[in-house]
Write a protein that holds these residues in place. Structure first.
Motif: not given
Length: 371
Positions: A90-91, A93, A96
């Motif tokens: 979702v990101a 990062a 994630a």
């Protein structure tokens, strides 16, 4: 706007380089030697492979990992299929991101994990999944990182990420920084040489380091712009949309990495494509740039548009069949300026190293002088 006066002021450049990008570019040769030593210490030189892997799978986040996968695909793709495992999540990062092995992966396949971070839980889960499937796993990651601890010994082989000569081990490294690519790429060159997928002996890797040192001397901040290919290229790319056209197996990944780091480090948009396909793909951008109405543009109310500049990258001296004459003709027919990069003679890896180094230095100069 590019401050061209800053390019020929070495001390001012150093003061403006808050992220240590110039030092990272200059230390590329030293980083190759350190990474090669780490590969030996990790035991790659003592490996006794039973044969070539059926395929090579590569996973890792960031610009450096993508560049490594692209380079390995170009260099070893003829010996075994090379697949980069794309991340999901979702990101962008560490916590994630997730990676998944293809359903066919098994004991005859090799998984390479590359990261400048090492805290990604998704990569540790991937290593565990590969272990259960019987895949051979080799990771290049920061020493004492969660990933290194998860893989080392039980699930595979770990090579510690090489730091620069003046960087402490474990220092945070940007995935787009000039040194990150060589820290991740060099141990994998040694590994793939050992398993027979490409030729990268210790002598060859040392020649790559020497070529990087020589290029750093030519492109360093003390060398004036008129005789410095990287500063010259940075000046030419300012206020333009670079269309990076490549010719040659090695030039293609170098061009794509150049476009990626230009965007990530300097915020400068760039597009890359291989010749001859680049001509129809980017031809419309050249046509759009030759706008006669631009003369009547309101310089106060309307921002200046980026005009295309063609950058021709080739990994060997032009000869025989080549799309370069057609590329020059197309660019000039639309009044688009052309820059060209061609390495000195040498092995495939040496030529590739020189292209990557000049592109990295040009990106760094553009980043610092435009800040």
């Amino acid at each position: 706007m590019l401050d061209e006066s800053l390019l020929d002021a070495p001390e001012a450049l150093a003061r403006a380089d808050h992220r240590g990008l110039l030092r990272g570019a200059a230390e590329a040769g030293a980083r190759v030697r350190t990474a090669a030593r780490h590969a030996v210490e990790a035991g790659i030189a003592e490996l006794k492979p039973e044969g070539r892997p059926r395929s090579v799978l590569i996973a890792g986040p960031g610009t450096a990992a993508a560049g490594v996968a692209d380079l390995i695909t170009a260099l070893a793709g003829a010996s075994a299929p090379v697949t980069r495992l794309e991340s999901t999540g979702v990101a962008p990062a560490a916590g994630a991101l997730r990676w998944t092995l293809p359903g066919w992966a098994g004991s005859v396949d090799l998984l390479l994990i590359t990261t400048t971070d090492g805290s990604e839980p998704g990569l540790a889960l991937l290593a565990e999944q590969a272990y259960r499937r019987g895949c051979n796993v080799v990771a290049v990651a920061p020493q004492r990182s969660p990933l290194a601890e998860a893989v080392d010994g039980v699930h595979g082989l770990v090579v510690p990420l090489a730091a620069g000569p003046f960087e402490p081990d474990g220092a945070e490294m940007s995935a787009a920084s000039p040194g990150a690519l060589w820290s991740l790429f060099t141990p994998l060159l040694a590994l793939l040489d050992r398993v027979g997928l490409l030729s990268a002996s210790p002598e060859t890797i040392e020649k790559v380091a020497v070529r990087l040192d020589r290029t750093a001397e030519r492109c360093g901040p003390a060398i004036a712009t008129y005789s410095n290919p990287a500063k010259t290229l940075a000046s030419e790319l300012a206020e333009s949309l670079p269309l990076i056209w490549t010719e040659g197996v090695g030039a293609a990944p170098a061009g794509r990495r150049f476009a990626a780091v230009l965007s990530e480090l300097s915020g400068h948009p760039a597009l890359a494509a291989a010749l001859p396909e680049a001509l129809p793909v980017h031809g419309v951008l050249l046509a759009a740039g030759a706008d006669p109405d631009d003369f009547f543009r309101d310089r106060v109310e309307e921002p200046e548009r980026l005009h295309a500049r063609v950058v021709l990258l080739r990994d060997r001296p032009a000869g025989g069949l080549s799309a370069l004459p057609a590329a020059r003709e197309l660019a000039l027919s639309h009044d688009a300026p052309v820059s060209e990069l061609e390495p000195e003679e040498g092995s495939e890896l040496e030529c590739l190293a020189e292209l990557l180094a000049i592109a990295d230095f040009a990106t760094v100069y553009l980043t610092i002088a435009s800040a």
